[in-house]
Design a protein around this motif. Structure first.
Motif, PDB file in Angstrom:
ATOM      1  N   LYS A 263       0.860  -1.077   0.075  1.00  0.00           N
ATOM      2  CA  LYS A 263      -0.120   0.170  -0.155  1.00  0.00           C
ATOM      3  C   LYS A 263       1.031   1.205   0.133  1.00  0.00           C
ATOM      4  CE  LYS A 263      -3.722   2.176   2.369  1.00  0.00           C
ATOM      5  NZ  LYS A 263      -3.202   3.667   1.959  1.00  0.00           N
ATOM      6  N   ALA A 264       2.136   1.262   0.617  1.00  0.00           N
ATOM      7  CA  ALA A 264       2.891   2.476   0.825  1.00  0.00           C
ATOM      8  C   ALA A 264       3.281   2.727  -0.513  1.00  0.00           C
ATOM      9  CB  ALA A 264       3.860   2.084   2.019  1.00  0.00           C
ATOM     10  N   ILE A 265       3.664   1.634  -1.237  1.00  0.00           N
ATOM     11  CA  ILE A 265       4.643   2.077  -2.443  1.00  0.00           C
ATOM     12  C   ILE A 265       3.482   2.325  -3.606  1.00  0.00           C
ATOM     13  CG2 ILE A 265       5.658   0.520  -4.429  1.00  0.00           C
ATOM     14  CD1 ILE A 265       7.023  -1.268  -2.324  1.00  0.00           C
ATOM     15  N   ASP A 266       2.150   1.749  -3.475  1.00  0.00           N
ATOM     16  CA  ASP A 266       1.107   2.016  -4.409  1.00  0.00           C
ATOM     17  C   ASP A 266       0.856   3.505  -4.060  1.00  0.00           C
ATOM     18  OD1 ASP A 266       0.996  -0.238  -5.670  1.00  0.00           O
ATOM     19  OD2 ASP A 266      -0.694  -1.030  -4.528  1.00  0.00           O
ATOM     20  N   ASP A 267       0.666   4.149  -2.812  1.00  0.00           N
ATOM     21  CA  ASP A 267       0.564   5.371  -2.600  1.00  0.00           C
ATOM     22  C   ASP A 267       1.603   6.227  -2.963  1.00  0.00           C
ATOM     23  OD1 ASP A 267      -2.012   4.546  -1.256  1.00  0.00           O
ATOM     24  OD2 ASP A 267      -0.854   4.683   0.923  1.00  0.00           O
ATOM     25  N   PHE A 268       2.869   5.749  -3.103  1.00  0.00           N
ATOM     26  CA  PHE A 268       3.916   6.600  -3.337  1.00  0.00           C
ATOM     27  C   PHE A 268       3.884   6.872  -4.884  1.00  0.00           C
ATOM     28  CE2 PHE A 268       8.460   6.395  -5.425  1.00  0.00           C
ATOM     29  CZ  PHE A 268       8.691   7.457  -4.775  1.00  0.00           C
ATOM     30  N   ALA A 269       3.538   5.648  -5.800  1.00  0.00           N
ATOM     31  CA  ALA A 269       3.426   5.967  -7.375  1.00  0.00           C
ATOM     32  C   ALA A 269       2.355   6.709  -7.668  1.00  0.00           C
ATOM     33  CB  ALA A 269       2.992   4.397  -7.939  1.00  0.00           C
ATOM     34  N   LYS A 270       1.342   6.522  -6.728  1.00  0.00           N
ATOM     35  CA  LYS A 270      -0.028   7.492  -7.075  1.00  0.00           C
ATOM     36  C   LYS A 270       0.346   9.017  -6.927  1.00  0.00           C
ATOM     37  CE  LYS A 270      -4.664   8.474  -5.557  1.00  0.00           C
ATOM     38  NZ  LYS A 270      -5.885   8.203  -4.548  1.00  0.00           N
ATOM     39  N   ALA A 271       0.901   9.340  -5.745  1.00  0.00           N
ATOM     40  CA  ALA A 271       1.393  10.680  -5.493  1.00  0.00           C
ATOM     41  C   ALA A 271       2.625  10.969  -6.686  1.00  0.00           C
ATOM     42  CB  ALA A 271       2.225  10.749  -4.090  1.00  0.00           C
ATOM     43  N   TYR A 272       3.343  10.279  -7.105  1.00  0.00           N
ATOM     44  CA  TYR A 272       4.391  10.722  -7.896  1.00  0.00           C
ATOM     45  C   TYR A 272       3.800  10.974  -9.421  1.00  0.00           C
ATOM     46  CZ  TYR A 272       8.428  10.522 -11.111  1.00  0.00           C
ATOM     47  OH  TYR A 272       9.510  11.007 -11.931  1.00  0.00           O
ATOM     48  N   ASN A 273       2.708  10.357  -9.731  1.00  0.00           N
ATOM     49  CA  ASN A 273       1.985  10.372 -11.082  1.00  0.00           C
ATOM     50  C   ASN A 273       1.032  11.572 -10.839  1.00  0.00           C
ATOM     51  OD1 ASN A 273       3.009   8.117 -12.012  1.00  0.00           O
ATOM     52  ND2 ASN A 273       1.225   6.702 -11.206  1.00  0.00           N
ATOM     53  N   GLU A 274       0.369  11.621  -9.711  1.00  0.00           N
ATOM     54  CA  GLU A 274      -0.192  12.987  -9.591  1.00  0.00           C
ATOM     55  C   GLU A 274       0.596  14.357  -9.746  1.00  0.00           C
ATOM     56  OE1 GLU A 274      -2.142  12.872  -6.076  1.00  0.00           O
ATOM     57  OE2 GLU A 274      -3.724  11.478  -6.411  1.00  0.00           O
ATOM     58  N   LEU A 275       1.761  14.366  -9.265  1.00  0.00           N
ATOM     59  CA  LEU A 275       2.627  15.339  -9.612  1.00  0.00           C
ATOM     60  C   LEU A 275       3.131  15.367 -10.915  1.00  0.00           C
ATOM     61  CD1 LEU A 275       4.682  17.714  -8.454  1.00  0.00           C
ATOM     62  CD2 LEU A 275       6.268  16.084  -7.555  1.00  0.00           C
ATOM     63  N   ASN A 276       3.316  14.357 -11.431  1.00  0.00           N
ATOM     64  CA  ASN A 276       3.984  14.310 -12.946  1.00  0.00           C
ATOM     65  C   ASN A 276       2.755  14.869 -13.850  1.00  0.00           C
ATOM     66  OD1 ASN A 276       5.684  13.151 -15.107  1.00  0.00           O
ATOM     67  ND2 ASN A 276       3.863  12.014 -15.545  1.00  0.00           N
ATOM     68  N   SER A 277       1.665  14.462 -13.706  1.00  0.00           N
ATOM     69  CA  SER A 277       0.393  14.749 -14.307  1.00  0.00           C
ATOM     70  C   SER A 277       0.422  16.216 -14.280  1.00  0.00           C
ATOM     71  CB  SER A 277      -0.842  14.093 -13.844  1.00  0.00           C
ATOM     72  OG  SER A 277      -1.744  14.428 -14.772  1.00  0.00           O
ATOM     73  N   LEU A 278       0.183  16.917 -13.162  1.00  0.00           N
ATOM     74  CA  LEU A 278       0.276  18.174 -12.918  1.00  0.00           C
ATOM     75  C   LEU A 278       1.277  19.093 -13.641  1.00  0.00           C
ATOM     76  CD1 LEU A 278      -1.095  20.737 -11.296  1.00  0.00           C
ATOM     77  CD2 LEU A 278       0.334  20.201  -9.527  1.00  0.00           C
ATOM     78  N   ILE A 279       2.475  18.588 -13.470  1.00  0.00           N
ATOM     79  CA  ILE A 279       3.600  19.288 -14.157  1.00  0.00           C
ATOM     80  C   ILE A 279       3.200  19.252 -15.725  1.00  0.00           C
ATOM     81  CG2 ILE A 279       6.088  19.259 -14.715  1.00  0.00           C
ATOM     82  CD1 ILE A 279       6.684  18.421 -11.875  1.00  0.00           C
ATOM     83  N   ARG A 280       3.071  18.166 -16.230  1.00  0.00           N
ATOM     84  CA  ARG A 280       2.834  17.934 -17.647  1.00  0.00           C
ATOM     85  C   ARG A 280       1.672  19.026 -18.111  1.00  0.00           C
ATOM     86  NH1 ARG A 280       4.521  13.744 -20.719  1.00  0.00           N
ATOM     87  NH2 ARG A 280       2.396  13.429 -21.543  1.00  0.00           N
ATOM     88  N   SER A 281       0.529  18.923 -17.406  1.00  0.00           N
ATOM     89  CA  SER A 281      -0.735  20.017 -17.796  1.00  0.00           C
ATOM     90  C   SER A 281      -0.113  21.385 -17.515  1.00  0.00           C
ATOM     91  CB  SER A 281      -1.667  19.483 -16.722  1.00  0.00           C
ATOM     92  OG  SER A 281      -2.626  20.372 -16.830  1.00  0.00           O
ATOM     93  N   GLN A 282       0.640  21.653 -16.663  1.00  0.00           N
ATOM     94  CA  GLN A 282       0.967  23.033 -16.166  1.00  0.00           C
ATOM     95  C   GLN A 282       2.171  23.581 -17.513  1.00  0.00           C
ATOM     96  OE1 GLN A 282      -0.719  25.079 -14.907  1.00  0.00           O
ATOM     97  NE2 GLN A 282      -1.669  24.075 -12.922  1.00  0.00           N
ATOM     98  N   THR A 283       2.657  22.806 -17.926  1.00  0.00           N
ATOM     99  CA  THR A 283       3.966  23.024 -18.690  1.00  0.00           C
ATOM    100  C   THR A 283       3.601  22.698 -20.258  1.00  0.00           C
ATOM    101  OG1 THR A 283       4.975  20.978 -18.467  1.00  0.00           O
ATOM    102  CG2 THR A 283       5.532  22.867 -17.104  1.00  0.00           C
ATOM    103  N   SER A 284       2.278  22.345 -20.749  1.00  0.00           N
ATOM    104  CA  SER A 284       1.779  21.872 -22.314  1.00  0.00           C
ATOM    105  C   SER A 284       1.932  22.901 -23.071  1.00  0.00           C
ATOM    106  CB  SER A 284       0.811  21.193 -21.877  1.00  0.00           C
ATOM    107  OG  SER A 284      -0.370  22.029 -21.340  1.00  0.00           O
ATOM    108  N   TYR A 285       1.750  22.733 -24.056  1.00  0.00           N
ATOM    109  CA  TYR A 285       1.534  23.611 -25.059  1.00  0.00           C
ATOM    110  C   TYR A 285       0.828  22.852 -26.365  1.00  0.00           C
ATOM    111  CZ  TYR A 285       1.877  26.859 -28.875  1.00  0.00           C
ATOM    112  OH  TYR A 285       1.587  27.676 -30.105  1.00  0.00           O
TER     113      TYR A 285
END
Length: 447
Positions: A263-285
């Motif tokens: 669960k801790a590893i799944d939560d880690f991956a989920k948090a990482y993916n949320e941050l990655n998705s946010l960065i991609r969205s905010q820096t997109s063109y």
């Protein structure tokens, strides 16, 4: 006082002309406000980024704790006789448990057929175990309720309650704690002499409802005695809660519990993916719509993204087990997101040679992936970190726009006042000229 309104004398739509002129004058102000709004949007985006990074930091911290990877689960062979729980400090294995006696509190009551006579009043000494007696007094004419309340207020290690058995009210006095050491003795004086009771030699009007007893059990043949039915100090990291005696020996098992780590590893991956998705969205063109994300082209965000991805770029040297995330079934996709293969992860966690805990936390000499990421994010979020520096700069820019906008609005007020004065003068002049023209026309007509 003369009343005048611009345009009355000349017939010009002065109000409309003024509005159009001021609309032109306001264009630079609108551009300033739009620029300020864009910086406010950036500040909001950085706030979202900070929140996502904090969440990832918390998830990484969980993976640096040894308890995450050393969790255990315990099961009882006879759950009606006892339940069991375990912590990370418990050693895996099986134990033979036999419960022969539960811990009990002493319970003593007045007669079940005859109500006690309290008319004369008196006192009762209550002695808990080998302690000092505590005296409870009841005035003459007191009631059974008064005696109950006096016992409860005495802080003598016992409690009292009144139970109606259908024939008479009984006063029941009980030890607050279980165990033989919590047995109590009552000695009545005066009109309360009938309340005397000695658990070692019960006699008189008070009756024994339940004797004070210790819990007795055996663990792998070793005799254990405890004053409570909750036994947490017999087996390290294991708590037994006794419910009834067993008919014979029954098995209690402590096993690894990898679900906590999963669960801790799944939560880690989920948090990482949320941050990655946010960065991609905010820096997109979007080339088709020519629309850019709020933080598109921002060097601070690119630096954050680069540093986070850099944590997982290379194996960790100095570890004796797994050295890459892929050894635990974790991979980074082409879009930067993290993927967890649950089957491979379960296999890696079950393999002691992989030392998955060290892969994330480190071994004391080198830091693991989670520890490295936790430290890096902590530095970025610090008061002198990259993210704070970037948001401080944006805040300063927004404040500078405030002063520029305020100064421009004051200038516009003066411009509007000047235009208004000019048009008022023009209106007056044109009105005067119109009057003169009418007069001359009239005089020429008379000639």
């Amino acid at each position: 006082m003369a009343i005048s309104a611009a345009g009355v004398g000349s017939g010009l739509d002065v109000g409309s002309i003024l509005n159009q002129l001021m609309a032109v004058e306001r264009q630079p102000l609108s551009r300033l406000q739009e620029q300020q709004k864009s910086y406010q949007s950036k500040l909001s985006a950085f706030g979202q980024l900070q929140s996502a990074m904090s969440k990832l930091q918390d998830a990484a911290t969980a993976l640096t704790k040894s308890s995450t990877f050393s969790a255990t689960t315990a099961s009882a062979g006879d759950t009606k006789a006892f339940t069991v729980s375990s912590t990370a400090s418990a050693q895996t294995g099986s134990y033979n448990i036999e419960v022969s006696q539960l811990a009990r509190a002493q319970r003593t009551a007045t007669s079940a057929t005859t109500a006690p006579d309290l008319s004369g009043g008196g006192s009762i000494d209550i002695t808990l175990g080998t302690g000092t007696p505590k005296t409870v007094n009841l005035a003459a004419g007191g009631t059974l309720q008064d005696l109950r309340d006096a016992i409860n207020a005495a802080d003598a290690g016992v409690s009292a309650q009144i139970v109606n058995n259908g024939t008479v009210n009984q006063l029941v006095i009980s030890s607050k704690e279980t165990g033989a050491a919590s047995a109590f003795k009552l000695e009545g004086f005066g009109g309360l002499s009938e309340f005397s009771f000695d658990p070692a030699a019960p006699a008189g009007d008070m009756v024994s409802v339940q004797q004070a007893k210790d819990a007795k059990l055996s663990i792998d043949g070793l005799a254990i005695t405890r004053s409570s039915n909750t036994v947490s100090d017999a087996i390290e990291g294991v708590t037994l809660t006794l419910a009834k005696p067993t008919e014979s020996e029954t098995t209690m098992t402590v096993a690894r519990n990898d679900e906590t780590a999963k669960k801790a590893i799944d939560d880690f991956a989920k948090a990482y993916n949320e941050l990655n998705s946010l960065i991609r969205s905010q820096t997109s063109y979007n080339a088709e719509t020519k629309k850019a994300g709020t933080l598109n082209g921002d060097t601070g965000v690119r630096s954050i993204q680069s540093q986070l991805r850099g944590v997982f770029a290379n194996p960790i040297s100095g570890l004796s087990g797994a050295t890459m995330l892929s050894d635990a079934g974790i991979s980074i996709r082409t879009d930067g997101s993290m993927s967890v293969d649950s089957t491979k992860l379960a296999s890696a966690l079950a393999d002691p040679s992989k030392k998955i805990a060290e892969l994330f936390a480190g071994n004391g000499t080198v830091d693991g992936f989670a520890k490295t990421l936790e430290t890096r994010i902590k530095d970025m979020l610090a008061t002198d970190g990259l993210l704070t520096s970037r948001t401080d700069g944006i805040n300063r820019t927004i404040k500078s726009f405030d002063s520029r906008i305020e100064a421009f609005e004051l200038r516009l007020e003066k411009v509007q006042a000047r235009y208004s004065a000019q048009f008022t003068a023009l209106d007056a002049a044109m009105s005067s000229m119109s009057t003169t023209s009418a007069y001359l026309t009239q005089q020429l007509a008379n000639l």
